[in-house]
Design a protein around this motif. Sequence first.
Motif, PDB file in Angstrom:
ATOM      1  N   PHE A  72     -23.113  -8.197  24.260  1.00 44.19           N
ATOM      2  CA  PHE A  72     -23.009  -6.894  23.603  1.00 44.19           C
ATOM      3  C   PHE A  72     -24.196  -6.038  23.994  1.00 44.19           C
ATOM      4  CE2 PHE A  72     -24.056  -4.163  19.900  1.00 44.19           C
ATOM      5  CZ  PHE A  72     -22.960  -3.316  19.987  1.00 44.19           C
ATOM      6  N   ASP A  73     -23.896  -4.894  24.545  1.00 41.43           N
ATOM      7  CA  ASP A  73     -24.945  -3.968  24.968  1.00 41.43           C
ATOM      8  C   ASP A  73     -25.915  -4.628  25.945  1.00 41.43           C
ATOM      9  OD1 ASP A  73     -25.390  -1.300  24.770  1.00 41.43           O
ATOM     10  OD2 ASP A  73     -26.634  -1.390  22.979  1.00 41.43           O
ATOM     11  N   GLY A  74     -25.387  -5.498  26.812  1.00 44.97           N
ATOM     12  CA  GLY A  74     -26.201  -6.145  27.834  1.00 44.97           C
ATOM     13  C   GLY A  74     -26.905  -7.407  27.404  1.00 44.97           C
ATOM     14  N   GLU A  75     -26.782  -7.803  26.128  1.00 40.81           N
ATOM     15  CA  GLU A  75     -27.465  -8.989  25.622  1.00 40.81           C
ATOM     16  C   GLU A  75     -26.453 -10.060  25.228  1.00 40.81           C
ATOM     17  OE1 GLU A  75     -30.231  -8.203  22.552  1.00 40.81           O
ATOM     18  OE2 GLU A  75     -31.177  -6.505  23.566  1.00 40.81           O
ATOM     19  N   ASP A  76     -26.794 -11.308  25.517  1.00 37.73           N
ATOM     20  CA  ASP A  76     -25.946 -12.440  25.159  1.00 37.73           C
ATOM     21  C   ASP A  76     -26.191 -12.804  23.700  1.00 37.73           C
ATOM     22  OD1 ASP A  76     -24.518 -14.763  24.893  1.00 37.73           O
ATOM     23  OD2 ASP A  76     -25.240 -15.678  26.741  1.00 37.73           O
ATOM     24  N   ILE A  77     -25.172 -12.593  22.860  1.00 35.91           N
ATOM     25  CA  ILE A  77     -25.311 -12.907  21.433  1.00 35.91           C
ATOM     26  C   ILE A  77     -24.432 -14.100  21.041  1.00 35.91           C
ATOM     27  CG2 ILE A  77     -25.881 -10.518  20.848  1.00 35.91           C
ATOM     28  CD1 ILE A  77     -22.995 -10.247  19.770  1.00 35.91           C
ATOM     29  N   SER A  78     -23.966 -14.858  22.036  1.00 35.38           N
ATOM     30  CA  SER A  78     -22.995 -15.927  21.792  1.00 35.38           C
ATOM     31  C   SER A  78     -23.475 -16.931  20.764  1.00 35.38           C
ATOM     32  CB  SER A  78     -22.676 -16.657  23.103  1.00 35.38           C
ATOM     33  OG  SER A  78     -22.342 -15.754  24.119  1.00 35.38           O
ATOM     34  N   GLN A  87     -30.679  -7.247  14.388  1.00 34.64           N
ATOM     35  CA  GLN A  87     -30.834  -6.086  15.258  1.00 34.64           C
ATOM     36  C   GLN A  87     -29.526  -5.744  15.964  1.00 34.64           C
ATOM     37  OE1 GLN A  87     -33.932  -6.499  18.141  1.00 34.64           O
ATOM     38  NE2 GLN A  87     -33.710  -4.415  18.942  1.00 34.64           N
ATOM     39  N   ALA A  88     -28.812  -6.769  16.435  1.00 34.93           N
ATOM     40  CA  ALA A  88     -27.534  -6.524  17.106  1.00 34.93           C
ATOM     41  C   ALA A  88     -26.513  -5.948  16.135  1.00 34.93           C
ATOM     42  CB  ALA A  88     -27.007  -7.811  17.735  1.00 34.93           C
ATOM     43  N   ARG A  89     -26.533  -6.393  14.881  1.00 37.82           N
ATOM     44  CA  ARG A  89     -25.542  -5.932  13.916  1.00 37.82           C
ATOM     45  C   ARG A  89     -25.768  -4.490  13.481  1.00 37.82           C
ATOM     46  NH1 ARG A  89     -25.171 -11.308  11.072  1.00 37.82           N
ATOM     47  NH2 ARG A  89     -23.357 -12.314  12.021  1.00 37.82           N
ATOM     48  N   GLN A  90     -26.918  -3.934  13.793  1.00 37.48           N
ATOM     49  CA  GLN A  90     -27.099  -2.512  13.523  1.00 37.48           C
ATOM     50  C   GLN A  90     -26.117  -1.682  14.339  1.00 37.48           C
ATOM     51  OE1 GLN A  90     -31.085  -0.973  13.620  1.00 37.48           O
ATOM     52  NE2 GLN A  90     -31.988  -2.840  12.801  1.00 37.48           N
ATOM     53  N   HIS A  91     -25.731  -2.189  15.497  1.00 38.50           N
ATOM     54  CA  HIS A  91     -24.825  -1.456  16.381  1.00 38.50           C
ATOM     55  C   HIS A  91     -23.451  -2.096  16.469  1.00 38.50           C
ATOM     56  CE1 HIS A  91     -28.329   0.806  17.574  1.00 38.50           C
ATOM     57  NE2 HIS A  91     -28.939  -0.298  17.955  1.00 38.50           N
ATOM     58  N   LEU A  92     -23.215  -3.165  15.703  1.00 34.85           N
ATOM     59  CA  LEU A  92     -21.961  -3.910  15.759  1.00 34.85           C
ATOM     60  C   LEU A  92     -21.498  -4.185  14.335  1.00 34.85           C
ATOM     61  CD1 LEU A  92     -19.848  -5.474  17.440  1.00 34.85           C
ATOM     62  CD2 LEU A  92     -21.405  -7.432  17.410  1.00 34.85           C
ATOM     63  N   GLN A  93     -20.504  -3.443  13.880  1.00 31.95           N
ATOM     64  CA  GLN A  93     -20.063  -3.544  12.497  1.00 31.95           C
ATOM     65  C   GLN A  93     -18.575  -3.898  12.417  1.00 31.95           C
ATOM     66  OE1 GLN A  93     -21.912  -3.029   9.397  1.00 31.95           O
ATOM     67  NE2 GLN A  93     -23.468  -3.566  10.902  1.00 31.95           N
ATOM     68  N   MET A  94     -18.112  -4.175  11.202  1.00 32.71           N
ATOM     69  CA  MET A  94     -16.737  -4.620  11.016  1.00 32.71           C
ATOM     70  C   MET A  94     -16.117  -3.956   9.795  1.00 32.71           C
ATOM     71  SD  MET A  94     -15.315  -8.530  11.084  1.00 32.71           S
ATOM     72  CE  MET A  94     -13.559  -8.864  11.229  1.00 32.71           C
TER      73      MET A  94
END
Length: 338
Positions: A72-78, A87-94
């Motif tokens: 996501f956004d160039g970073e591996d969050i697997s 930090q990733a969830r600031q830009h990834l919501q549900m």
Amino acid sequence: MLEVDGLQMHFPIRQGLVFQRQIGAVRAVDGVDFAVRPGESLGLVGESGCGKSTTGRLVTRLLEPTAGTIRFDGEDISHRPIATMRQARQHLQMIFQDPYSSLNPRHTVGTIIETPMRINKVTLRQGFKKRAQELLEIVGLNPEHYNRYPSEFSGGQRQRIGIARALALRPKLIVADEPVSALDVSIQAQVINLLQDLQREFGLAFVFIAHDLAVVRHFSERVAVMYLGKIVEVADRETLYNRPRHPYTHALLSAVPEADPDGRERRERIRLAGDVPSPIDPPSGCRFRTRCWKAQDKCATEEPPLTRINGNTEGHLTACHFPEEPTTAARAEGTGVR
């Protein structure tokens, strides 16, 4: 913005009271690949139980994937630890399916919307309350509803509150898990139009999960079709609905109701034989072969890759050894059409 490669989610089946020995696994998602570009909406469709919602929860890391990668956004969050996912969830919501169970009944609307901002320690010049009231206004609610509780709202209003909560951190991508399936038909169009307006205004990307093909066609620019944990076809909206290639996509589209009271342009209805196989023990080769009218010996021994077929338009991918002609009217004998 989002790249998913070989994503798998196998839920273990355990036996025994003490040792809990694993005797199998439910292959809810079993090798899914797709990508979402900035500002794009990707529809994810299929029958109930095909793995759509599980895929959405994997993408947002509400579930830990068994295998595969999520970038996501160039970073591996697997497999990033939950503590560092903030930090990733600031830009990834549900946005969740059920507006009744996804909102805490003990919290006011203001608290529900402010909580993501407080947890992520967002600095706001106007303060949390003012921002929450702005979000309520953006989604079509009255800012004065700030101190009310979810029980005081209808289903459509509760879903708007859930949308406001998802917008609180100014995300880049929103996973919408059947956001209108629990709403009255008269309210569904209002919520869909609201999401489209928000997408245009804020440049949001969407993974839009639904089983209603008409809603997906209205909202999504590209559509991915899932069957038994795998994606079987991906194409842009017009290509998929007008020139599908996979037999399962043909069957799905034939079930979409049409407004034709006179019956002058009655479309063929494909009735698939048998039931969906168990995800515990899926068929070998092509998973759709047990219900497919075009299945041959090759389908049982070789799994068809999701690839571009000769003559397909760019970006149209199909996982089928013997794809259909690109028209819903072309059909050979013995298809089971009634």
